[in-house]
Design a protein around this motif. Structure first.
Motif, PDB file in Angstrom:
ATOM      1  N   PRO A   7       0.329 -24.473 -73.314  1.00 13.28           N
ATOM      2  CA  PRO A   7       0.268 -25.152 -72.015  1.00 13.28           C
ATOM      3  C   PRO A   7       1.468 -24.775 -71.150  1.00 13.28           C
ATOM      4  N   LEU A   8       1.224 -24.624 -69.847  1.00  9.90           N
ATOM      5  CA  LEU A   8       2.248 -24.321 -68.854  1.00  9.90           C
ATOM      6  C   LEU A   8       2.199 -25.398 -67.778  1.00  9.90           C
ATOM      7  N   ILE A   9       3.347 -26.053 -67.522  1.00  5.70           N
ATOM      8  CA  ILE A   9       3.399 -27.164 -66.570  1.00  5.70           C
ATOM      9  C   ILE A   9       4.608 -26.995 -65.653  1.00  5.70           C
ATOM     10  N   LEU A  10       4.399 -27.213 -64.350  1.00  2.64           N
ATOM     11  CA  LEU A  10       5.497 -27.278 -63.392  1.00  2.64           C
ATOM     12  C   LEU A  10       5.904 -28.726 -63.192  1.00  2.64           C
ATOM     13  N   THR A  11       7.216 -28.991 -63.116  1.00  3.44           N
ATOM     14  CA  THR A  11       7.670 -30.362 -62.912  1.00  3.44           C
ATOM     15  C   THR A  11       8.767 -30.427 -61.857  1.00  3.44           C
ATOM     16  N   TYR A  12       8.754 -31.528 -61.140  1.00  5.71           N
ATOM     17  CA  TYR A  12       9.876 -31.939 -60.291  1.00  5.71           C
ATOM     18  C   TYR A  12       9.744 -33.441 -60.083  1.00  5.71           C
ATOM     19  N   ASN A  13      10.637 -34.202 -60.705  1.00  4.69           N
ATOM     20  CA  ASN A  13      10.638 -35.661 -60.594  1.00  4.69           C
ATOM     21  C   ASN A  13       9.261 -36.254 -60.894  1.00  4.69           C
ATOM     22  N   GLU A  14       8.787 -35.993 -62.109  1.00  6.11           N
ATOM     23  CA  GLU A  14       7.468 -36.457 -62.547  1.00  6.11           C
ATOM     24  C   GLU A  14       7.572 -37.496 -63.655  1.00  6.11           C
ATOM     25  N   SER A  15       8.608 -38.308 -63.631  1.00  2.00           N
ATOM     26  CA  SER A  15       8.824 -39.269 -64.718  1.00  2.00           C
ATOM     27  C   SER A  15       7.690 -40.293 -64.831  1.00  2.00           C
ATOM     28  N   LEU A  16       6.995 -40.574 -63.738  1.00  2.29           N
ATOM     29  CA  LEU A  16       5.910 -41.556 -63.764  1.00  2.29           C
ATOM     30  C   LEU A  16       4.597 -40.964 -64.264  1.00  2.29           C
ATOM     31  N   ASN A  17       4.548 -39.648 -64.450  1.00  6.69           N
ATOM     32  CA  ASN A  17       3.307 -38.990 -64.849  1.00  6.69           C
ATOM     33  C   ASN A  17       3.399 -38.200 -66.149  1.00  6.69           C
ATOM     34  N   ILE A  18       4.504 -37.527 -66.378  1.00 10.30           N
ATOM     35  CA  ILE A  18       4.552 -36.468 -67.387  1.00 10.30           C
ATOM     36  C   ILE A  18       4.292 -36.963 -68.808  1.00 10.30           C
ATOM     37  N   HIS A  19       4.643 -38.203 -69.109  1.00  6.63           N
ATOM     38  CA  HIS A  19       4.426 -38.717 -70.466  1.00  6.63           C
ATOM     39  C   HIS A  19       2.947 -38.720 -70.821  1.00  6.63           C
ATOM     40  N   ARG A  20       2.089 -39.160 -69.889  1.00  8.47           N
ATOM     41  CA  ARG A  20       0.656 -39.195 -70.166  1.00  8.47           C
ATOM     42  C   ARG A  20       0.098 -37.785 -70.351  1.00  8.47           C
ATOM     43  N   THR A  21       0.592 -36.853 -69.554  1.00  9.59           N
ATOM     44  CA  THR A  21       0.144 -35.463 -69.690  1.00  9.59           C
ATOM     45  C   THR A  21       0.509 -34.914 -71.057  1.00  9.59           C
ATOM     46  N   LEU A  22       1.749 -35.135 -71.485  1.00  8.97           N
ATOM     47  CA  LEU A  22       2.206 -34.609 -72.774  1.00  8.97           C
ATOM     48  C   LEU A  22       1.508 -35.291 -73.944  1.00  8.97           C
ATOM     49  N   GLN A  23       1.137 -36.549 -73.776  1.00  7.78           N
ATOM     50  CA  GLN A  23       0.423 -37.249 -74.844  1.00  7.78           C
ATOM     51  C   GLN A  23      -0.936 -36.613 -75.125  1.00  7.78           C
ATOM     52  N   SER A  24      -1.519 -35.968 -74.126  1.00  9.67           N
ATOM     53  CA  SER A  24      -2.804 -35.299 -74.348  1.00  9.67           C
ATOM     54  C   SER A  24      -2.625 -33.875 -74.863  1.00  9.67           C
ATOM     55  N   LEU A  25      -1.345 -33.474 -75.097  1.00  5.81           N
ATOM     56  CA  LEU A  25      -1.053 -32.115 -75.562  1.00  5.81           C
ATOM     57  C   LEU A  25      -0.325 -32.114 -76.902  1.00  5.81           C
ATOM     58  N   THR A  26      -0.475 -33.182 -77.669  1.00  3.87           N
ATOM     59  CA  THR A  26       0.240 -33.272 -78.953  1.00  3.87           C
ATOM     60  C   THR A  26      -0.220 -32.206 -79.941  1.00  3.87           C
ATOM     61  N   TRP A  27      -1.362 -31.593 -79.694  1.00  2.00           N
ATOM     62  CA  TRP A  27      -1.881 -30.534 -80.565  1.00  2.00           C
ATOM     63  C   TRP A  27      -1.162 -29.206 -80.350  1.00  2.00           C
ATOM     64  N   ALA A  28      -0.462 -29.055 -79.236  1.00  3.60           N
ATOM     65  CA  ALA A  28       0.145 -27.767 -78.882  1.00  3.60           C
ATOM     66  C   ALA A  28       1.407 -27.507 -79.700  1.00  3.60           C
ATOM     67  N   LYS A  29       1.533 -26.297 -80.225  1.00  2.94           N
ATOM     68  CA  LYS A  29       2.732 -25.919 -80.963  1.00  2.94           C
ATOM     69  C   LYS A  29       3.926 -25.735 -80.032  1.00  2.94           C
ATOM     70  N   ARG A  30       3.675 -25.264 -78.823  1.00  2.00           N
ATOM     71  CA  ARG A  30       4.736 -25.007 -77.840  1.00  2.00           C
ATOM     72  C   ARG A  30       4.203 -25.306 -76.450  1.00  2.00           C
ATOM     73  N   ILE A  31       4.992 -25.990 -75.646  1.00  2.00           N
ATOM     74  CA  ILE A  31       4.649 -26.316 -74.270  1.00  2.00           C
ATOM     75  C   ILE A  31       5.770 -25.790 -73.380  1.00  2.00           C
ATOM     76  N   VAL A  32       5.423 -24.948 -72.411  1.00  2.00           N
ATOM     77  CA  VAL A  32       6.416 -24.366 -71.518  1.00  2.00           C
ATOM     78  C   VAL A  32       6.452 -25.168 -70.214  1.00  2.00           C
ATOM     79  N   ILE A  33       7.642 -25.642 -69.870  1.00  2.32           N
ATOM     80  CA  ILE A  33       7.857 -26.400 -68.643  1.00  2.32           C
ATOM     81  C   ILE A  33       8.746 -25.587 -67.708  1.00  2.32           C
ATOM     82  N   ILE A  34       8.316 -25.423 -66.468  1.00  2.00           N
ATOM     83  CA  ILE A  34       9.154 -24.825 -65.437  1.00  2.00           C
ATOM     84  C   ILE A  34       9.568 -25.960 -64.499  1.00  2.00           C
TER      85      ILE A  34
END
Length: 255
Positions: A7-34
């Motif tokens: 998974p590839l995700i862009l972030t900027y001040n996403e504290s109210l959202n990013i946790h839910r997104t990552l919870q749906s990606l617990t299967w991923a071995k590696r997640i790249v955040i820019i």
């Protein structure tokens, strides 16, 4: 196939959202955040997930950020997500069973737009290519948005992604004002013959907000979603009004 996807995700001040997104990606071995140098609690949340790898880059455009992210991934497949996207269980199960050799270079996914966590019946969001082969892809700017160009055949998956943005109205207004300034520039600089019918209507300023209100409430069934449907429709109307104001301002200064 999940083990072949990063998974590839862009972030900027996403504290109210990013946790839910990552919870749906617990299967991923590696997640790249820019990350574009977030100043809220986004980084603290990201560091709490061991499979997350963070790269920080000053934001210049969405396409440039995404293309930078492509360089940081080594798996054959990439799952490109916004920080307010949540994968449905049905989509995860579907991707899990996709054959590795199928002659398909990318997969498109439909969206369910959420208002305060509740999915609406309809949305203006079209299906997007979010799962694709890394070596076949490149991102390009398209007005305020961006799109990925992927060589080869594409297929539409049946599962959905929930677009569930919980950021406050002030942040939404800030983003929309910025986006619509870029969108106005695109509409004014693109020859009319190259604009879609929708963009030609938006360029006229007056009709687009009215059409969007009717489209969201009636054609997309938003009126049946109660106050959430009206909330979404009013958001889209306000975005079109901001675009019209930017067009008027740009045309005024041009003269």
């Amino acid at each position: 196939m999940l083990e072949e996807i990063t998974p590839l995700i862009l972030t900027y001040n996403e504290s109210l959202n990013i946790h839910r997104t990552l919870q749906s990606l617990t299967w991923a071995k590696r997640i790249v955040i820019i990350d574009s140098y977030s100043t809220d609690e986004t980084l603290d949340i990201l560091y709490s997930y061991p499979q997350v790898e963070i790269f920080q880059r000053k934001f210049d455009s969405f396409a440039a950020q995404c293309n930078y992210g492509l360089e940081k991934i080594t798996t054959e497949w990439i799952l490109s997500l916004d920080a307010d996207y949540v994968l449905s269980d049905e989509l995860i199960d579907e991707v899990k069973t996709l054959p590795l050799e199928f002659g398909v270079e990318s997969y498109q996914v439909r969206f369910k737009y959420c208002v305060f966590g509740q999915p609406l019946r309809g949305t203006l969001l079209p299906p997007r290519k979010v799962l694709y082969k890394r070596k076949k892809a490149i991102y390009q700017n398209d007005g305020h948005a961006h799109r990925v160009s992927v060589e080869g055949s594409s297929r539409l998956l049946s599962g959905y992604i929930y677009h569930d943005d919980r950021k406050p109205l002030s942040r939404w207004l800030w983003a929309q004002d910025r986006y619509m300034g870029i969108e106005a520039k695109k509409l004014l600089e693109t020859p009319a013959s190259e604009l879609s019918l929708g963009d030609r209507i938006r360029k006229q300023k007056i009709l687009a907000p009215i059409i969007i209100l009717i489209y969201c409430l009636i054609l997309k069934g938003g009126i049946l979603d109660g106050w959430r449907g009206f909330y979404y429709a009013f958001q889209r109307v306000l975005a079109e009004i901001l675009l019209a104001i930017h067009l008027i301002e740009a045309e005024k200064f041009k003269t």
